[in-house]
Design a protein around this motif. Sequence first.
Motif, PDB file in Angstrom:
ATOM      1  N   ALA A  85       0.837  -1.210   0.000  1.00  0.00           N
ATOM      2  CA  ALA A  85       0.000   0.000   0.000  1.00  0.00           C
ATOM      3  C   ALA A  85       0.869   1.256   0.000  1.00  0.00           C
ATOM      4  O   ALA A  85       0.583   2.231  -0.716  1.00  0.00           O
ATOM      5  N   ALA A  86       1.933   1.243   0.793  1.00  0.00           N
ATOM      6  CA  ALA A  86       2.846   2.394   0.795  1.00  0.00           C
ATOM      7  C   ALA A  86       3.482   2.570  -0.581  1.00  0.00           C
ATOM      8  O   ALA A  86       3.622   3.704  -1.079  1.00  0.00           O
ATOM      9  N   GLY A  87       3.876   1.460  -1.216  1.00  0.00           N
ATOM     10  CA  GLY A  87       4.443   1.547  -2.555  1.00  0.00           C
ATOM     11  C   GLY A  87       3.463   2.116  -3.568  1.00  0.00           C
ATOM     12  O   GLY A  87       3.845   2.907  -4.445  1.00  0.00           O
ATOM     13  N   LEU A  88       2.194   1.720  -3.450  1.00  0.00           N
ATOM     14  CA  LEU A  88       1.172   2.256  -4.359  1.00  0.00           C
ATOM     15  C   LEU A  88       1.047   3.772  -4.220  1.00  0.00           C
ATOM     16  O   LEU A  88       0.966   4.490  -5.230  1.00  0.00           O
ATOM     17  N   ILE A  89       1.029   4.258  -3.003  1.00  0.00           N
ATOM     18  CA  ILE A  89       0.907   5.704  -2.790  1.00  0.00           C
ATOM     19  C   ILE A  89       2.130   6.432  -3.346  1.00  0.00           C
ATOM     20  O   ILE A  89       2.007   7.432  -4.072  1.00  0.00           O
ATOM     21  N   ILE A  90       3.316   5.910  -3.024  1.00  0.00           N
ATOM     22  CA  ILE A  90       4.546   6.550  -3.508  1.00  0.00           C
ATOM     23  C   ILE A  90       4.572   6.545  -5.034  1.00  0.00           C
ATOM     24  O   ILE A  90       4.861   7.562  -5.680  1.00  0.00           O
ATOM     25  N   GLY A  91       4.288   5.394  -5.635  1.00  0.00           N
ATOM     26  CA  GLY A  91       4.336   5.278  -7.084  1.00  0.00           C
ATOM     27  C   GLY A  91       3.309   6.143  -7.784  1.00  0.00           C
ATOM     28  O   GLY A  91       3.601   6.758  -8.817  1.00  0.00           O
ATOM     29  N   THR A  92       2.094   6.199  -7.219  1.00  0.00           N
ATOM     30  CA  THR A  92       1.034   6.988  -7.858  1.00  0.00           C
ATOM     31  C   THR A  92       1.402   8.467  -7.923  1.00  0.00           C
ATOM     32  O   THR A  92       1.322   9.099  -8.990  1.00  0.00           O
ATOM     33  N   TYR A  93       1.811   9.022  -6.806  1.00  0.00           N
ATOM     34  CA  TYR A  93       2.108  10.449  -6.790  1.00  0.00           C
ATOM     35  C   TYR A  93       3.418  10.762  -7.497  1.00  0.00           C
ATOM     36  O   TYR A  93       3.551  11.827  -8.115  1.00  0.00           O
ATOM     37  N   ALA A  94       4.379   9.840  -7.474  1.00  0.00           N
ATOM     38  CA  ALA A  94       5.619  10.056  -8.217  1.00  0.00           C
ATOM     39  C   ALA A  94       5.353   9.990  -9.711  1.00  0.00           C
ATOM     40  O   ALA A  94       5.881  10.798 -10.492  1.00  0.00           O
ATOM     41  N   GLY A  95       4.527   9.041 -10.144  1.00  0.00           N
ATOM     42  CA  GLY A  95       4.205   8.925 -11.558  1.00  0.00           C
ATOM     43  C   GLY A  95       3.434  10.115 -12.091  1.00  0.00           C
ATOM     44  O   GLY A  95       3.566  10.481 -13.267  1.00  0.00           O
ATOM     45  N   ASP A  96       2.643  10.747 -11.228  1.00  0.00           N
ATOM     46  CA  ASP A  96       1.846  11.901 -11.663  1.00  0.00           C
ATOM     47  C   ASP A  96       2.655  13.194 -11.700  1.00  0.00           C
ATOM     48  O   ASP A  96       2.319  14.109 -12.468  1.00  0.00           O
ATOM     49  N   HIS A  97       3.717  13.297 -10.899  1.00  0.00           N
ATOM     50  CA  HIS A  97       4.367  14.596 -10.730  1.00  0.00           C
ATOM     51  C   HIS A  97       5.853  14.632 -11.096  1.00  0.00           C
ATOM     52  O   HIS A  97       6.431  15.720 -11.123  1.00  0.00           O
ATOM     53  N   LEU A  98       6.466  13.507 -11.373  1.00  0.00           N
ATOM     54  CA  LEU A  98       7.894  13.494 -11.668  1.00  0.00           C
ATOM     55  C   LEU A  98       8.154  13.184 -13.135  1.00  0.00           C
ATOM     56  O   LEU A  98       7.379  12.466 -13.771  1.00  0.00           O
ATOM     57  N   SER A  99       9.245  13.722 -13.620  1.00  0.00           N
ATOM     58  CA  SER A  99       9.670  13.395 -14.983  1.00  0.00           C
ATOM     59  C   SER A  99      10.191  11.964 -15.021  1.00  0.00           C
ATOM     60  O   SER A  99      10.407  11.322 -13.989  1.00  0.00           O
ATOM     61  N   ALA A 100      10.426  11.458 -16.228  1.00  0.00           N
ATOM     62  CA  ALA A 100      10.884  10.083 -16.381  1.00  0.00           C
ATOM     63  C   ALA A 100      12.219   9.856 -15.673  1.00  0.00           C
ATOM     64  O   ALA A 100      12.432   8.819 -15.023  1.00  0.00           O
ATOM     65  N   ALA A 136       5.754   0.291  -8.721  1.00  0.00           N
ATOM     66  CA  ALA A 136       5.719   0.199 -10.183  1.00  0.00           C
ATOM     67  C   ALA A 136       4.291   0.254 -10.705  1.00  0.00           C
ATOM     68  O   ALA A 136       3.992   0.956 -11.685  1.00  0.00           O
ATOM     69  N   VAL A 137       3.385  -0.482 -10.046  1.00  0.00           N
ATOM     70  CA  VAL A 137       1.979  -0.479 -10.479  1.00  0.00           C
ATOM     71  C   VAL A 137       1.361   0.897 -10.271  1.00  0.00           C
ATOM     72  O   VAL A 137       0.626   1.414 -11.134  1.00  0.00           O
ATOM     73  N   GLY A 138       1.645   1.513  -9.129  1.00  0.00           N
ATOM     74  CA  GLY A 138       1.093   2.842  -8.878  1.00  0.00           C
ATOM     75  C   GLY A 138       1.554   3.860  -9.891  1.00  0.00           C
ATOM     76  O   GLY A 138       0.784   4.736 -10.322  1.00  0.00           O
ATOM     77  N   ALA A 139       2.824   3.782 -10.300  1.00  0.00           N
ATOM     78  CA  ALA A 139       3.351   4.757 -11.252  1.00  0.00           C
ATOM     79  C   ALA A 139       2.895   4.478 -12.673  1.00  0.00           C
ATOM     80  O   ALA A 139       2.792   5.414 -13.481  1.00  0.00           O
ATOM     81  N   GLY A 140       2.619   3.209 -13.011  1.00  0.00           N
ATOM     82  CA  GLY A 140       2.383   2.882 -14.401  1.00  0.00           C
ATOM     83  C   GLY A 140       1.004   2.422 -14.787  1.00  0.00           C
ATOM     84  O   GLY A 140       0.610   2.543 -15.953  1.00  0.00           O
ATOM     85  N   MET A 141       0.225   1.883 -13.847  1.00  0.00           N
ATOM     86  CA  MET A 141      -1.093   1.369 -14.214  1.00  0.00           C
ATOM     87  C   MET A 141      -2.082   2.521 -14.362  1.00  0.00           C
ATOM     88  O   MET A 141      -2.261   3.319 -13.436  1.00  0.00           O
ATOM     89  N   PRO A 142      -2.726   2.631 -15.517  1.00  0.00           N
ATOM     90  CA  PRO A 142      -3.672   3.744 -15.726  1.00  0.00           C
ATOM     91  C   PRO A 142      -4.990   3.495 -15.007  1.00  0.00           C
ATOM     92  O   PRO A 142      -5.901   2.841 -15.522  1.00  0.00           O
ATOM     93  N   LEU A 143      -5.133   4.030 -13.799  1.00  0.00           N
ATOM     94  CA  LEU A 143      -6.344   3.886 -12.998  1.00  0.00           C
ATOM     95  C   LEU A 143      -6.890   5.267 -12.672  1.00  0.00           C
ATOM     96  O   LEU A 143      -6.122   6.204 -12.447  1.00  0.00           O
ATOM     97  N   GLU A 145      -8.553   6.210  -9.962  1.00  0.00           N
ATOM     98  CA  GLU A 145      -8.599   6.530  -8.537  1.00  0.00           C
ATOM     99  C   GLU A 145      -7.290   7.159  -8.068  1.00  0.00           C
ATOM    100  O   GLU A 145      -6.210   6.829  -8.584  1.00  0.00           O
ATOM    101  N   PRO A 146      -7.354   8.030  -7.067  1.00  0.00           N
ATOM    102  CA  PRO A 146      -6.122   8.588  -6.480  1.00  0.00           C
ATOM    103  C   PRO A 146      -5.360   7.521  -5.696  1.00  0.00           C
ATOM    104  O   PRO A 146      -5.882   6.444  -5.403  1.00  0.00           O
ATOM    105  N   GLY A 147      -4.142   7.848  -5.325  1.00  0.00           N
ATOM    106  CA  GLY A 147      -3.278   6.873  -4.683  1.00  0.00           C
ATOM    107  C   GLY A 147      -3.838   6.315  -3.393  1.00  0.00           C
ATOM    108  O   GLY A 147      -3.721   5.111  -3.117  1.00  0.00           O
ATOM    109  N   TRP A 148      -4.440   7.163  -2.556  1.00  0.00           N
ATOM    110  CA  TRP A 148      -4.907   6.673  -1.266  1.00  0.00           C
ATOM    111  C   TRP A 148      -6.050   5.682  -1.427  1.00  0.00           C
ATOM    112  O   TRP A 148      -6.171   4.726  -0.651  1.00  0.00           O
ATOM    113  N   GLN A 149      -6.896   5.882  -2.448  1.00  0.00           N
ATOM    114  CA  GLN A 149      -7.969   4.921  -2.686  1.00  0.00           C
ATOM    115  C   GLN A 149      -7.411   3.591  -3.184  1.00  0.00           C
ATOM    116  O   GLN A 149      -7.890   2.513  -2.811  1.00  0.00           O
TER     117      GLN A 149
END
Length: 619
Positions: A85-100, A136-143, A145-149
């Motif tokens: 769950a922590a990885g999902l949150i980190i990955g989601t927000y990093a994937g949305d706001h960081l460059s490659a 990896a899933v949080g940063a790359g999977m097109p979902l 929902e926001p990270g916390w969900q």
Amino acid sequence: MSRHAPAVPPWLAHALRTQRGPVPWSAVVRGALGGGPLLLAAVLAGRPTLGVVAAIGAMFAGINDRPGSRRASVGRIGGPALAGAAGLIIGTYAGDHLSAVLLTLLLTALGLVAGAVSAPGPVGSAVGTQLLVGAAVGAGMPLPEPGWQRALALLAGAGWLLGLRLALPGSLAGTFRLDFRFDGERGAVAGVYDAVAALLDATGTGAATARRAALTAALDQAQDALAGPRLRRYVSSAAERRLHAQYAAALPLAEAATALAWAGEAVPARASEGPRRLAAAVRGGIPTGPLPAPSRSAPALRALDDALLRAAEAFDGGEGGDLHSRKRSRADRLRTVLGARGREYGMRVALCFGVSVAVAQALHHARWYGQHTHWYWLPATAVFLVKPDLGPLASRVLSRAAGTVLGALLFAPFAAVLPRPEGLVALVVVSGALIPFAARHFAAQTAVVTVLVLALVMAGGEPQASVGRIGETLLACAIVLVVGHLPMPGQRGDAIRARLAEAGGAARAYLDHVLGGSDDREARWALRREAYRTLAEARTAIALASAELPTLARHADGTDEIAATLELLVDTTTACAVHLDDTGRLDPRHVARLAELRDELARRHDRVGLKVPQLRVAG
């Protein structure tokens, strides 16, 4: 002139080896009730993507749902789920706001942390794995929902399967007349008595060494089953106190059986009848009845007879007992994570994961074969390939490639004919049920997980992706195979040397206690357990390292012989302890054997350049 068939390379032999054992039907039932119902509920609620994440959480929980006690399953399933769950949150927000580039650097640093956390053992390995896969899933999977969900959905899926693990019987037969809350503990304790009996049967034969190792594994499993997390500091039920007493009563029996095996002389057949009756009493919750007394013609046989009498009293009284388990503080665990084991494995995971993220990002942004929506598959696959407790690197790569190809080929016709979404939900149910059975081999487990993941991807609204899954997996296998064998900073094999040094220190502490004349038997049993346990962990790590490709396997040369010598030293120390209890002194045979092993350890240490604490032996 006869021709000898060429020997199979160790890495290939490991890839062809399968585990054996009874089918875990209770785990099969939990797997069927895991991700499928969650996905169905989410589809009916109009939130299929949340159902996909929840089903992924249940899938990981099913993979971590190993045999054992309910209490131990809380840590095995819950800890990795929190990390995911922590990885999902980190990955989601990093994937949305960081460059490659920044995303790649962040995930590489996360790989270093996750790799180091994986060093202490299987639970740490699962924590590190789910942290990286979640990122990896949080940063790359097109979902949508926001990270916390997403994190809450993942925890809900894992929590659902953990709830099934805690609520349903661990065995589908014979548990309803007993308190099935402790069926895992009961089976583990009974397994110790069975292992003692098997060792007694093998005494004086070539199978004694393997049986003694099996006894160590049974004691480790029982210790873990009884020592899981609890809300209260002390046991709070009569049933649990009885199990603790029955486990504690097995320790002197194991000690006496080990001393008999060390002596190498066959014992009367009735010597093993008592431990077998005790095992049946533990499993069935029945009285022990009269126990046959073994001959008392030797110190170890007298110790066995005395231990049987104490066990009968403990079974009748059930007053509880010390587990004599390892006392590892947070500082000890931190030293392991930051030490040689954590650094060596952390560097390997960080490089493999970081390179796979970089390649995936390059492919994703270049769009070399269209909109590359599944780029997270590449780094997620790399994580499983460098997971430390699934076998040698080359073996994992071969098994992963074969399993993915098979799973994708199996899924393709199902995707063409199954109705959606009900057919995909049914496929998730069947795949979840097959995970415990497929855990016998990494390739089989990979094939089942591939079918499950592809079904979830389609259920989430994305197109069929079998071809892409095969391509990403083969690319990840190539990356890990190359990067995993590159020279790294520091000395290869440091992790094995650290384990051997730990085992050597435990052996010395046990020997010093026995030769020091202490009357504290419980402290002696705790030291003996720690010595055998650290040795078993070292032997496992050495066996995996020796089965790598030659460029990596050579770093384990000579270490197995040192571990075997340390094991003989601990066996001899156990025989010394039993003899001292009976006569108050050592005979010349014990002293000569201790001195011989001390000299052999010194020679082997010098040859491989390994520093293990020196052993002081009188004589």
